[in-house]
Write a protein that holds these residues in place. Sequence first.
Motif, PDB file in Angstrom:
ATOM      1  N   LEU A  27       0.807  -1.249   0.197  1.00  0.00           N
ATOM      2  CA  LEU A  27       0.062   0.035   0.112  1.00  0.00           C
ATOM      3  C   LEU A  27       0.982   1.307  -0.059  1.00  0.00           C
ATOM      4  O   LEU A  27       0.456   2.273  -0.408  1.00  0.00           O
ATOM      5  CB  LEU A  27      -0.933   0.150   1.205  1.00  0.00           C
ATOM      6  CG  LEU A  27      -1.959  -1.394   1.224  1.00  0.00           C
ATOM      7  CD1 LEU A  27      -2.899  -1.189   2.249  1.00  0.00           C
ATOM      8  CD2 LEU A  27      -2.776  -1.310   0.081  1.00  0.00           C
ATOM      9  N   ALA A  28       2.219   1.094   0.414  1.00  0.00           N
ATOM     10  CA  ALA A  28       3.108   2.503   0.294  1.00  0.00           C
ATOM     11  C   ALA A  28       3.259   2.983  -1.105  1.00  0.00           C
ATOM     12  O   ALA A  28       3.280   3.574  -1.317  1.00  0.00           O
ATOM     13  CB  ALA A  28       4.243   2.036   0.992  1.00  0.00           C
ATOM     14  N   ASP A  30       1.009   1.384  -3.711  1.00  0.00           N
ATOM     15  CA  ASP A  30      -0.218   1.877  -4.306  1.00  0.00           C
ATOM     16  C   ASP A  30      -1.311   1.738  -3.356  1.00  0.00           C
ATOM     17  O   ASP A  30      -1.790   0.488  -3.089  1.00  0.00           O
ATOM     18  CB  ASP A  30      -0.392   0.740  -5.351  1.00  0.00           C
ATOM     19  CG  ASP A  30      -1.804   0.601  -6.183  1.00  0.00           C
ATOM     20  OD1 ASP A  30      -2.575   1.549  -5.866  1.00  0.00           O
ATOM     21  OD2 ASP A  30      -1.889  -0.259  -7.045  1.00  0.00           O
ATOM     22  N   ARG A  31      -1.633   2.830  -2.975  1.00  0.00           N
ATOM     23  CA  ARG A  31      -2.783   2.782  -1.971  1.00  0.00           C
ATOM     24  C   ARG A  31      -3.973   2.200  -2.250  1.00  0.00           C
ATOM     25  O   ARG A  31      -4.784   1.663  -1.436  1.00  0.00           O
ATOM     26  CB  ARG A  31      -3.068   4.481  -1.741  1.00  0.00           C
ATOM     27  CG  ARG A  31      -4.090   4.774  -0.678  1.00  0.00           C
ATOM     28  CD  ARG A  31      -3.429   4.553   0.846  1.00  0.00           C
ATOM     29  NE  ARG A  31      -4.615   4.937   1.844  1.00  0.00           N
ATOM     30  CZ  ARG A  31      -4.298   5.108   2.913  1.00  0.00           C
ATOM     31  NH1 ARG A  31      -2.921   5.351   3.365  1.00  0.00           N
ATOM     32  NH2 ARG A  31      -5.011   5.514   3.767  1.00  0.00           N
ATOM     33  N   ASN A  32      -4.314   2.141  -3.510  1.00  0.00           N
ATOM     34  CA  ASN A  32      -5.395   1.159  -4.052  1.00  0.00           C
ATOM     35  C   ASN A  32      -5.337  -0.021  -4.504  1.00  0.00           C
ATOM     36  O   ASN A  32      -6.331  -0.813  -4.942  1.00  0.00           O
ATOM     37  CB  ASN A  32      -6.245   2.319  -5.353  1.00  0.00           C
ATOM     38  CG  ASN A  32      -6.362   3.769  -4.907  1.00  0.00           C
ATOM     39  OD1 ASN A  32      -7.109   3.769  -3.640  1.00  0.00           O
ATOM     40  ND2 ASN A  32      -6.143   4.663  -5.441  1.00  0.00           N
ATOM     41  N   ARG A  56     -10.665  -2.707   4.753  1.00  0.00           N
ATOM     42  CA  ARG A  56      -9.679  -2.026   4.346  1.00  0.00           C
ATOM     43  C   ARG A  56      -9.276  -1.005   5.344  1.00  0.00           C
ATOM     44  O   ARG A  56      -8.181  -0.667   5.765  1.00  0.00           O
ATOM     45  CB  ARG A  56      -9.802  -1.503   2.900  1.00  0.00           C
ATOM     46  CG  ARG A  56      -8.807  -0.610   2.521  1.00  0.00           C
ATOM     47  CD  ARG A  56      -9.216  -0.251   1.020  1.00  0.00           C
ATOM     48  NE  ARG A  56      -8.050   0.094   0.088  1.00  0.00           N
ATOM     49  CZ  ARG A  56      -7.327  -0.728  -0.436  1.00  0.00           C
ATOM     50  NH1 ARG A  56      -7.777  -1.953  -0.571  1.00  0.00           N
ATOM     51  NH2 ARG A  56      -6.300  -0.189  -1.106  1.00  0.00           N
ATOM     52  N   LEU A  60      -5.819  -0.333   7.126  1.00  0.00           N
ATOM     53  CA  LEU A  60      -4.870   0.758   7.089  1.00  0.00           C
ATOM     54  C   LEU A  60      -4.821   1.331   8.465  1.00  0.00           C
ATOM     55  O   LEU A  60      -3.543   1.816   8.563  1.00  0.00           O
ATOM     56  CB  LEU A  60      -5.811   1.547   6.099  1.00  0.00           C
ATOM     57  CG  LEU A  60      -5.718   1.627   4.638  1.00  0.00           C
ATOM     58  CD1 LEU A  60      -7.080   2.387   4.053  1.00  0.00           C
ATOM     59  CD2 LEU A  60      -4.422   1.435   4.229  1.00  0.00           C
ATOM     60  N   TYR A  64      -0.900   1.798   9.606  1.00  0.00           N
ATOM     61  CA  TYR A  64      -0.431   3.172  10.382  1.00  0.00           C
ATOM     62  C   TYR A  64       0.114   3.186  11.547  1.00  0.00           C
ATOM     63  O   TYR A  64       1.353   3.417  11.863  1.00  0.00           O
ATOM     64  CB  TYR A  64      -1.380   4.161  10.048  1.00  0.00           C
ATOM     65  CG  TYR A  64      -1.099   5.543  10.479  1.00  0.00           C
ATOM     66  CD1 TYR A  64      -0.171   6.162   9.619  1.00  0.00           C
ATOM     67  CD2 TYR A  64      -1.493   6.123  11.716  1.00  0.00           C
ATOM     68  CE1 TYR A  64       0.245   7.392   9.743  1.00  0.00           C
ATOM     69  CE2 TYR A  64      -0.906   7.310  12.045  1.00  0.00           C
ATOM     70  CZ  TYR A  64      -0.156   8.211  10.969  1.00  0.00           C
ATOM     71  OH  TYR A  64       0.397   9.216  11.529  1.00  0.00           O
ATOM     72  N   PHE A 105       4.553   4.318   3.637  1.00  0.00           N
ATOM     73  CA  PHE A 105       3.278   3.917   3.954  1.00  0.00           C
ATOM     74  C   PHE A 105       2.814   5.094   4.981  1.00  0.00           C
ATOM     75  O   PHE A 105       1.414   5.830   4.649  1.00  0.00           O
ATOM     76  CB  PHE A 105       3.001   2.777   4.346  1.00  0.00           C
ATOM     77  CG  PHE A 105       1.440   2.697   5.089  1.00  0.00           C
ATOM     78  CD1 PHE A 105       0.572   2.202   4.011  1.00  0.00           C
ATOM     79  CD2 PHE A 105       1.225   2.880   6.013  1.00  0.00           C
ATOM     80  CE1 PHE A 105      -0.828   2.222   4.369  1.00  0.00           C
ATOM     81  CE2 PHE A 105      -0.207   2.658   6.873  1.00  0.00           C
ATOM     82  CZ  PHE A 105      -1.111   2.438   5.759  1.00  0.00           C
ATOM     83  N   ASP A 109       1.101   9.652   2.320  1.00  0.00           N
ATOM     84  CA  ASP A 109      -0.375   9.769   1.925  1.00  0.00           C
ATOM     85  C   ASP A 109      -1.149  10.509   2.892  1.00  0.00           C
ATOM     86  O   ASP A 109      -1.084   9.915   4.085  1.00  0.00           O
ATOM     87  CB  ASP A 109      -1.024   8.517   1.525  1.00  0.00           C
ATOM     88  CG  ASP A 109      -2.212   8.776   0.941  1.00  0.00           C
ATOM     89  OD1 ASP A 109      -2.936   9.625   1.078  1.00  0.00           O
ATOM     90  OD2 ASP A 109      -2.864   7.598   0.194  1.00  0.00           O
ATOM     91  N   ASN A 112      -3.593   9.121   5.558  1.00  0.00           N
ATOM     92  CA  ASN A 112      -3.324   8.540   6.815  1.00  0.00           C
ATOM     93  C   ASN A 112      -3.444   9.294   8.066  1.00  0.00           C
ATOM     94  O   ASN A 112      -3.508   8.930   9.117  1.00  0.00           O
ATOM     95  CB  ASN A 112      -1.734   7.984   6.751  1.00  0.00           C
ATOM     96  CG  ASN A 112      -1.944   6.756   6.105  1.00  0.00           C
ATOM     97  OD1 ASN A 112      -2.659   6.027   5.807  1.00  0.00           O
ATOM     98  ND2 ASN A 112      -0.625   6.646   5.483  1.00  0.00           N
TER      99      ASN A 112
END
Length: 192
Positions: A27-28, A30-32, A56, A60, A64, A105, A109, A112
């Motif tokens: 996810l770092a 590609d967050r999606n 999800r 997440l 985090y 990560f 973004d 977060n």
Amino acid sequence: MTSTENPRAGVRARTRGAILRAAATVLAHDRNAPLSAVAEAAEVGRSTLHRYFPDREVLLAATYQEALSEIGRVMDEAEVEKGSALEAMRRVVAAHVEVGDWVVFAFGDTANEVFDDAPAATDPEPDLLTNLVRRGQEEGVFDPEADPAWVVQVLWALVFTGLERAERGQMPRHAVAPTVVRTLERGICAPG
């Protein structure tokens, strides 16, 4: 029976840790990305992932918090208060590169921020780093006219850039910390 005596608890902790590490890595970048990609990277089935993290948002948030924990761990190990400011800054850079996926990560973004229990103004790491820059200025090794908060932002930008280049195969991962340090030092060290 304590969790250290219960083999199932140890397996659960290892599985949870593997899922969180995989989530940070996947996810770092590609967050999606689909959760199936996280499950695959963790080498678990998607149903296993969902047993630990039902959706999800829960994944997440847990990733985090684990990222902050890992970053805190390496910052503690860097012993920022010990030695010269220059050596401490080098250890800080190496520490952040060591946990690069967690850093990217957690801070790559702004989404977060909803998971952050402590507002950025009370986050101890920036204070620790700005104080380190001030100490370097007092020691005469960092440019006394450089704004400490600016230096910290530049440090983050350099670390992120190095990690991104390594991810893209544009430089080896082991070259990131020395490159960041060299660039940072040539930009913030006192002239002389």
